[in-house]
Write an enzyme that holds these catalytic residues in place. Structure first.
Site, PDB file in Angstrom:
ATOM      1  N   GLU A   1      -9.468 -10.318  -7.692  1.00 25.37           N
ATOM      2  CA  GLU A   1     -10.108 -10.088  -9.517  1.00 25.37           C
ATOM      3  C   GLU A   1     -10.698  -7.998  -9.089  1.00 25.37           C
ATOM      4  O   GLU A   1     -11.335  -7.387  -9.335  1.00 25.37           O
ATOM      5  CB  GLU A   1     -12.085 -10.270  -8.503  1.00 25.37           C
ATOM      6  CG  GLU A   1     -12.394 -10.006  -7.638  1.00 25.37           C
ATOM      7  CD  GLU A   1     -11.944 -10.736  -6.436  1.00 25.37           C
ATOM      8  OE1 GLU A   1     -12.929 -10.915  -5.411  1.00 25.37           O
ATOM      9  OE2 GLU A   1     -11.117 -11.325  -6.547  1.00 25.37           O
TER      10      GLU A   1
ATOM     11  N   ASP B   1     -14.240  -4.211  -8.929  1.00 33.54           N
ATOM     12  CA  ASP B   1     -13.831  -5.727  -8.065  1.00 33.54           C
ATOM     13  C   ASP B   1     -15.245  -6.372  -8.943  1.00 33.54           C
ATOM     14  O   ASP B   1     -16.127  -5.746  -9.264  1.00 33.54           O
ATOM     15  CB  ASP B   1     -14.270  -5.749  -6.685  1.00 33.54           C
ATOM     16  CG  ASP B   1     -13.939  -7.109  -5.942  1.00 33.54           C
ATOM     17  OD1 ASP B   1     -13.017  -7.144  -6.024  1.00 33.54           O
ATOM     18  OD2 ASP B   1     -14.774  -7.006  -5.677  1.00 33.54           O
TER      19      ASP B   1
END
Length: 628
Positions: free
Chosen positions: A523, A480
């Site tokens: 993301e 992430d």
């Protein structure tokens, strides 16, 4: 005279019965055609309505579905069209429009049983067909109903009812029957006249034909017909018959040769030339039927299975293997194998140039030369490899195996027949390959080119089964980008997209072709490291984290950087369920975020510890790695 009278009565009776049969058959067929045509229209309309409503749902336009349904209800002889919701859909989405409630017992019965109901209403002037078709939940095909509906496979989600006015078709049918009746009457009258004036001499003439026909039945067309009847028409028929027999005798051989061009090498043998021609035409018909069948097959695997069946029927090998060959990647993989033992060396799968048939683009027959193909390591005494190109970059190789030299001779004899089957399969397989590429595109993320979450979800169960069977291990990385929302809010989404692309470039550079990388969400990314050790997985994660943290992006005259946090778990060490292993990696990622970001954490029950605090680490102990 008695014979003529009997023939006259028989002829009249036969014509009358034939005419009645034609009328009845035409009436029944036309009525069935009208009925089936309306049923087909109903099914087509039902599919369009289902796809249209799905599109409305996906695009959040369900409030505009009334206009769509009204458009569907116009034209194509559709008198009425309405849809009804099942209780499951009502419970989930509400009752919907007033018109979407069941209107009659037929709607209710279809919702309850999930079976289509067709009703035909007919009177003197009008004909009406009512069709009610259920919509059942399914996760197969191009629409996955279970993604949007809280339902099980096979549950009834609703139904569509259509009413068709087929009165015009019925009137056209009646008019057609009337014309058939008139033509039949005229035909019977003309036939009776012909019988009266022509049957008697033709009876005598047919007797003279008997001997010739008996010989012709056995393929002997040498006997000519002789007659002493004075009627010029009978003599003309006799002359023409003799000409036909002579012409048939001269051309039947040519016909056989022309047909044999398509199926040269067939093992069928018969002295009767007509039977030979019939056999050849039958085989061409079977090939055509085969092509029509595979056109409707679901995927390439089903086509290859069917092709394997045909190959075994034609060639009768002791064992058969079919390879799918990627000429661009120079690789091969097995799509059918009833041998059970590897007959080609493993390296020929990774390097197709080691396969002689692929390299030479010609059939390889083991009886041509000792140890002809260095890539063969099977136990069978003889092998026969046939390469066949589907496209410029894809093809197949068929390997026929046997311990019998006679089988090899048969393979050689029937190869042309097999290749004709393959040529007919080629456009179908090529089309399936194209559809396969299009389907693969739907499983890719548009921004990064990585697999998307849909692909990952579909692959989890397959990977679980394959890993259980082959004892495969995976290191699971959940990645992430840190403070990604702040980047988007401060610098804009285009800068955020740039960081996503740069992270993907880093992932692609540090992973292997056997690894699986997917964009899990915004993301977030998931990487499945194939056969990764804990040390290896941690090393890859650290390299990704470190390289990404050093990448700069120019924005407004300055350069900015970002970092990534990574959680790691292991399959099957941490869990025997890959989906749960991804969840564990997500938990480790959460710990990485909470303990300062820009670090790598292994999943475990304890809180993260500094990597330098311990001499080693366990695959499922919580350990973090932060920048120095």
């Amino acid at each position: 005279m008695e014979t003529n009278r009997k023939l006259f009565i028989l002829f009249v009776s036969t014509l009358t019965l034939f005419a009645v049969a034609i009328m009845i058959n035409a009436a029944v067929n036309f009525r069935n055609y009208s009925y089936n045509n309306a049923i087909d229209k109903a099914h087509m309309a039902a599919e369009i309505v289902r796809d249209g409503l799905t599109a409305h749902m996906i695009n959040d336009m369900m409030d505009k579905r009334s206009h769509f349904l009204e458009m569907m209800a116009t034209g194509n002889d559709v008198r009425k069209l309405w849809i009804v919701r099942s209780k499951k859909v009502v419970d989930q989405y509400g009752e919907g429009l007033k018109s979407e409630m069941p209107r009659d017992e037929i709607d209710k019965e279809v919702l309850e049983t999930g079976k289509e109901i067709d009703r035909f209403y007919e009177d003197f002037d009008n004909a009406l067909l009512r069709v009610t078709i259920p919509y059942t939940a399914t996760s197969y095909g191009k629409i996955d109903c279970l993604q949007c509906h809280r339902a099980k496979e096979g549950d009834v989600l609703g139904a569509v009812s259509l009413e068709f006015d087929i009165s015009d078709l019925r009137r056209e049918g009646l008019w057609t029957l009337a014309k058939i009746a008139m033509i039949t009457v005229v035909f019977i009258i003309l036939s009776l006249l012909l019988v009266k004036y022509l049957v008697a001499p033709y009876i005598r003439f047919f007797k003279t034909l008997e001997a010739s026909l008996k010989k012709a039945k056995h393929g002997d067309f040498s006997l000519k017909v002789q007659t002493d009847i004075e009627a010029t028409d009978i003599r003309a028929v006799a002359e023409r018959y003799n000409e036909l027999i002579e012409k048939f005798q001269n051309t039947i051989g040519k016909i056989e040769q022309k047909l044999a061009i398509f199926l040269k090498g067939s093992s069928h043998y018969c002295e009767d030339p007509l039977e030979k021609a019939t056999h050849t035409i039958d085989m061409l018909s079977e090939i055509h039927l085969f092509k029509n069948t595979i056109e409707l097959d679901k995927d390439l695997n089903q086509i290859y299975q069917r092709l394997a069946t045909i190959i075994q029927e034609i060639m009768s090998p002791d064992a058969l293997i079919i390879f799918d060959v990627d000429a661009a990647a120079r690789t091969r993989h097995i799509v059918f194998d009833n041998c059970g033992k590897g007959v080609c060396k493993p390296e020929t799968l990774e390097n197709a140039d080691l396969c002689r048939a692929f390299r030479t683009h010609s059939a390889v027959v083991s009886d041509q030369y000792p140890e002809l193909c260095p890539g063969y390591q099977g136990a069978y005494a003889f092998y026969y490899c046939i390469p066949f190109d589907i496209t410029d970059t894809r093809g197949i190789t068929i390997t026929l195996l046997s311990d019998s030299k006679e089988k090899i001779d048969r393979f050689k004899k029937e190869e042309t027949v097999l290749r004709y089957y393959l040529e007919n399969s080629k456009p179908v397989i090529e089309s399936k390959l194209l559809m396969q590429k299009l389907e693969e595109k739907s499983l890719r993320d548009g921004l990064t080119g990585l697999y998307n979450r849909k692909f990952l979800e579909e692959m989890i169960d397959k990977i679980n089964k394959q890993s259980d069977r082959h004892m495969t291990r995976y290191g699971v990385l959940m990645i992430d980008i840190d403070s990604f929302k702040m980047i988007n809010d401060t610098y804009g989404h285009d800068v955020g997209d740039t960081f996503i692309k740069l992270l993907v470039e880093t992932i692609n550079h540090e992973t292997r072709s056997s690894d699986i990388a997917a964009r899990y969400g915004g993301e977030e990314f998931v990487i499945l490291l194939h056969e990764a050790t804990p040390e290896g997985a941690l090393k890859v994660a650290e390299k990704i984290r470190e390289i990404f943290s050093k990448i700069t992006v120019p924005v407004g005259g300055k350069k900015i950087t970002s970092t990534a946090s990574i959680g790691i778990s292991f399959y099957p060490e941490c869990t025997r369920n890959l989906r749960e292993a991804i969840k564990f990696a997500d938990i480790a990622l959460y710990k990485a975020k909470k303990s300062g970001k820009n670090r790598v954490v292994l999943f475990g029950e304890e809180l993260p510890k500094e990597r330098g605090d311990e001499e080693g680490f366990n695959a499922c102990s919580a350990t973090d790695s932060a920048p120095e």
